[in-house]
Design a protein around this motif. Structure first.
Motif, short mmCIF file in Angstrom:
data_model
loop_
_atom_site.label_atom_id
_atom_site.label_comp_id
_atom_site.label_asym_id
_atom_site.label_seq_id
_atom_site.Cartn_x
_atom_site.Cartn_y
_atom_site.Cartn_z
N ALA A 107 0.84 -1.20 0.00
CA ALA A 107 0.00 0.00 0.00
C ALA A 107 0.88 1.25 0.00
O ALA A 107 1.87 1.32 0.73
CB ALA A 107 -0.91 -0.01 1.22
N PRO A 108 0.56 2.25 -0.80
CA PRO A 108 1.37 3.47 -0.84
C PRO A 108 1.28 4.23 0.47
O PRO A 108 0.28 4.18 1.18
CB PRO A 108 0.74 4.26 -1.99
N ASN A 109 2.35 4.95 0.77
CA ASN A 109 2.38 5.73 2.00
C ASN A 109 1.34 6.85 2.00
O ASN A 109 0.73 7.14 3.01
CB ASN A 109 3.77 6.33 2.21
N VAL A 110 1.18 7.50 0.86
CA VAL A 110 0.26 8.62 0.74
C VAL A 110 -0.71 8.33 -0.40
O VAL A 110 -0.32 7.83 -1.45
CB VAL A 110 1.01 9.94 0.48
N ASN A 111 -1.98 8.64 -0.17
CA ASN A 111 -3.01 8.45 -1.20
C ASN A 111 -2.64 9.20 -2.48
O ASN A 111 -2.13 10.32 -2.43
CB ASN A 111 -4.35 8.95 -0.65
N TRP A 112 -2.90 8.58 -3.64
CA TRP A 112 -2.49 9.17 -4.91
C TRP A 112 -3.20 10.49 -5.18
O TRP A 112 -2.62 11.42 -5.74
CB TRP A 112 -2.76 8.19 -6.05
N ASP A 113 -4.46 10.61 -4.77
CA ASP A 113 -5.16 11.89 -4.95
C ASP A 113 -4.48 13.00 -4.16
O ASP A 113 -4.41 14.14 -4.63
CB ASP A 113 -6.62 11.75 -4.51
N LYS A 114 -3.97 12.68 -2.99
CA LYS A 114 -3.24 13.67 -2.20
C LYS A 114 -1.93 14.04 -2.88
O LYS A 114 -1.51 15.20 -2.85
CB LYS A 114 -2.99 13.13 -0.79
N CYS A 115 -1.28 13.06 -3.50
CA CYS A 115 -0.03 13.34 -4.22
C CYS A 115 -0.26 14.28 -5.39
O CYS A 115 0.65 15.02 -5.79
CB CYS A 115 0.60 12.04 -4.71
N CYS A 116 -1.46 14.24 -5.99
CA CYS A 116 -1.74 15.02 -7.19
C CYS A 116 -2.26 16.42 -6.89
O CYS A 116 -2.53 17.18 -7.82
CB CYS A 116 -2.75 14.28 -8.07
N THR A 117 -2.44 16.76 -5.61
CA THR A 117 -2.87 18.11 -5.27
C THR A 117 -1.68 19.07 -5.35
O THR A 117 -0.53 18.66 -5.24
CB THR A 117 -3.48 18.15 -3.86
N PRO A 118 -1.92 20.37 -5.53
CA PRO A 118 -0.81 21.33 -5.63
C PRO A 118 -0.01 21.43 -4.34
O PRO A 118 -0.44 21.01 -3.27
CB PRO A 118 -1.53 22.65 -5.94
N LYS A 119 1.16 22.02 -4.45
CA LYS A 119 2.06 22.14 -3.30
C LYS A 119 1.44 22.95 -2.18
O LYS A 119 1.56 22.58 -1.01
CB LYS A 119 3.37 22.80 -3.74
N LYS B 108 2.69 9.92 7.30
CA LYS B 108 2.65 8.77 6.42
C LYS B 108 3.99 8.03 6.32
O LYS B 108 4.11 7.11 5.51
CB LYS B 108 2.22 9.21 5.02
N LEU B 109 4.98 8.43 7.08
CA LEU B 109 6.21 7.64 7.12
C LEU B 109 5.95 6.34 7.88
O LEU B 109 5.05 6.27 8.74
CB LEU B 109 7.32 8.43 7.80
N LEU C 154 6.65 2.93 13.65
CA LEU C 154 6.19 1.65 14.20
C LEU C 154 4.69 1.62 14.45
O LEU C 154 4.05 0.58 14.29
CB LEU C 154 6.95 1.36 15.50
N ASP C 155 4.11 2.74 14.86
CA ASP C 155 2.66 2.74 15.09
C ASP C 155 1.88 2.50 13.81
O ASP C 155 0.85 1.81 13.80
CB ASP C 155 2.24 4.06 15.75
N ARG C 156 2.37 3.04 12.66
CA ARG C 156 1.70 2.80 11.39
C ARG C 156 1.92 1.38 10.90
O ARG C 156 1.02 0.77 10.32
CB ARG C 156 2.21 3.78 10.31
N GLU D 134 6.91 4.62 19.32
CA GLU D 134 7.38 5.44 18.20
C GLU D 134 6.20 5.92 17.37
O GLU D 134 5.49 5.14 16.74
CB GLU D 134 8.33 4.64 17.31
N THR D 135 5.98 7.22 17.37
CA THR D 135 5.01 7.89 16.52
C THR D 135 5.72 9.06 15.84
O THR D 135 6.87 9.38 16.15
CB THR D 135 3.83 8.42 17.35
N HIS D 136 5.03 9.70 14.90
CA HIS D 136 5.62 10.86 14.23
C HIS D 136 5.92 11.97 15.24
O HIS D 136 6.98 12.59 15.19
CB HIS D 136 4.69 11.37 13.13
N GLU D 137 4.98 12.25 16.12
CA GLU D 137 5.16 13.31 17.10
C GLU D 137 6.34 13.01 18.03
O GLU D 137 7.16 13.88 18.32
CB GLU D 137 3.87 13.47 17.91
N HIS D 138 6.41 11.76 18.49
CA HIS D 138 7.50 11.40 19.39
C HIS D 138 8.84 11.42 18.66
O HIS D 138 9.83 11.98 19.18
CB HIS D 138 7.26 10.01 19.97
#
Length: 387
Positions: free
Chosen positions: A137-149, A279-280, A283-285, A305-309
């Motif tokens: 499964a991709p880390n980030v949804n493809w629709d999100k990848c296709c949105t502008p910066k 989306k990295l 360990l929690d993901r 281990e989370t992104h915030e931590h």
């Protein structure tokens, strides 16, 4: 002697032209066809045929015919050998190579929905796995990848294949609206429109499929024309503007200035962008995805281990951020970097860009240190990361 050579060359060129030229008829009596063939020497061609690599047919381009486009993209992926490139490297290849191959076909036809979906899936799989086939499964949804910066999308502005196809064909609507001096526009006005207003025109049931699709696209884009001008502006229609008009708009993110930075290393920007979406593969993901059981941070070995931590609460990351704060003489904590950028206060433009590039680089270095701790059970000294 010169005249004889010129004459022979002319005969030879005419023979080559006849061998490479086919002629097509529709609704012409057989007697006239025979006369034209006898006079011109051309062969009678049969549909479908290829022109500049694109299939030309009076019927709808089927999913089977579009499969040739998919095969070319797959062959190009296997030739690139990019499995060991970083995410940022594969992102550039998707944007510059794979997407342009689809755009060539999409500028002529409204492609089958299955083909467009397959193009998106191949680009997605290559971006996240380095292959054309599905690995995970991709880390980030493809629709999100296709949105502008500015809306938190991909770092190089990836495009949704279906909407990009329609935006490319929107140029034909602009031709009809602005009455471009093209031979095809004149032919359409003479055969189909016949003086009818282009906004109210509807395709007849017995016309070719290509014209029906063009009118279908026209019905979508006619709302964007005011006083026969695109978006009521003197600027002519462009594919990029048409794509932005078609897509769904999202709210702008406050951290867009950090990863959309002229001084950033591309791989640093990509990792920071993924971290902001959480989306990295922390360990929690990985536990949610059913790919592991470990929960304790590989660096500190104390908390989950989370992104915030990992990037802000871990003792290792705190030391890195404190060193960055001292190095850049910041009057605020590095965790408040996004807020500082969004308010627009503080240092001059170049200083802000440099500060943001350093911050994004430290985020990448922390993630790299975490991966090394996981694989090699080694951890780099924090002060090395910010020098």
């Amino acid at each position: 002697m010169t005249q004889v050579q010129t004459s022979k060359g002319s005969k030879w060129s005419n023979m080559c032209l006849r061998d490479k030229t086919d002629i097509y008829f529709n609704g012409v009596r057989s007697e006239i066809v025979k006369d034209i063939i006898q006079i011109s020497g051309f062969r009678i061609g049969k549909l479908p045929f290829k022109y500049l690599g694109v299939p030309i047919s009076s019927k709808k381009i089927t999913k089977y015919e579009g499969q040739k486009l998919i095969e070319r993209i797959v062959i190009r992926i296997r030739a690139l050998g990019a499995r060991h490139l970083s995410y940022a490297g594969r992102l550039i290849l998707v944007q510059s190579v794979l997407a342009t191959m689809h755009s060539y076909w999409a500028s002529f036809f409204l492609l089958h929905a299955g083909i467009l979906k397959k193009v998106d899936s191949i680009c997605r799989n290559f971006l996240w796995g380095g292959r054309d086939s599905y690995l995970r499964a991709p880390n980030v949804n493809w629709d999100k990848c296709c949105t502008p910066k500015e809306e938190g999308g991909g770092c190089l502005g990836l495009k949704n294949a279906s909407q990009w196809n329609r935006a490319l064909l929107g140029k034909y609507t602009d031709w009809l609206a602005t009455k471009k001096d093209h031979l095809c526009v004149k032919w359409v006005n003479h055969v189909y429109k016949k003086g009818c207003d282009w906004k109210d025109y509807s395709a007849p049931t017995d016309c070719i499929w290509f014209w029906k699709k063009i009118i279908h696209i026209k019905d979508k884009f006619k709302q964007g024309y005011v006083n026969e001008l695109w978006l009521n502006q003197t600027i002519p229609y462009s594919v990029a503007a048409g794509y932005q008009w078609l897509r769904t708009k999202n709210a702008k993110v406050s951290w867009r200035f950090l990863y959309w930075n002229s001084l950033n290393v591309p791989r640093h920007s990509f990792i920071y962008w993924a971290s902001q979406h959480c989306k990295l593969l922390t360990l929690d993901r990985m536990i949610k995805m059913g790919r592991g059981t470990a929960t304790i941070c590989y660096i500190c070995g104390v908390e989950p281990e989370t992104h915030e931590h990992l990037f802000y609460k871990c003792e290792y990351s705190k030391i890195c951020m404190k060193l960055l704060q001292d190095y850049l003489h910041l009057s605020f904590l590095a965790e408040d970097m996004v807020k500082w950028f969004s308010t627009g206060r503080g240092r001059s433009g170049l200083q802000r860009v440099f500060t943001g590039a350093c911050f994004v680089g430290v985020i990448y270095a922390i993630w790299n240190a975490r991966n090394r701790a996981r694989i090699y059970h080694r951890l780099a000294a924090p002060w090395i990361l910010v020098k």
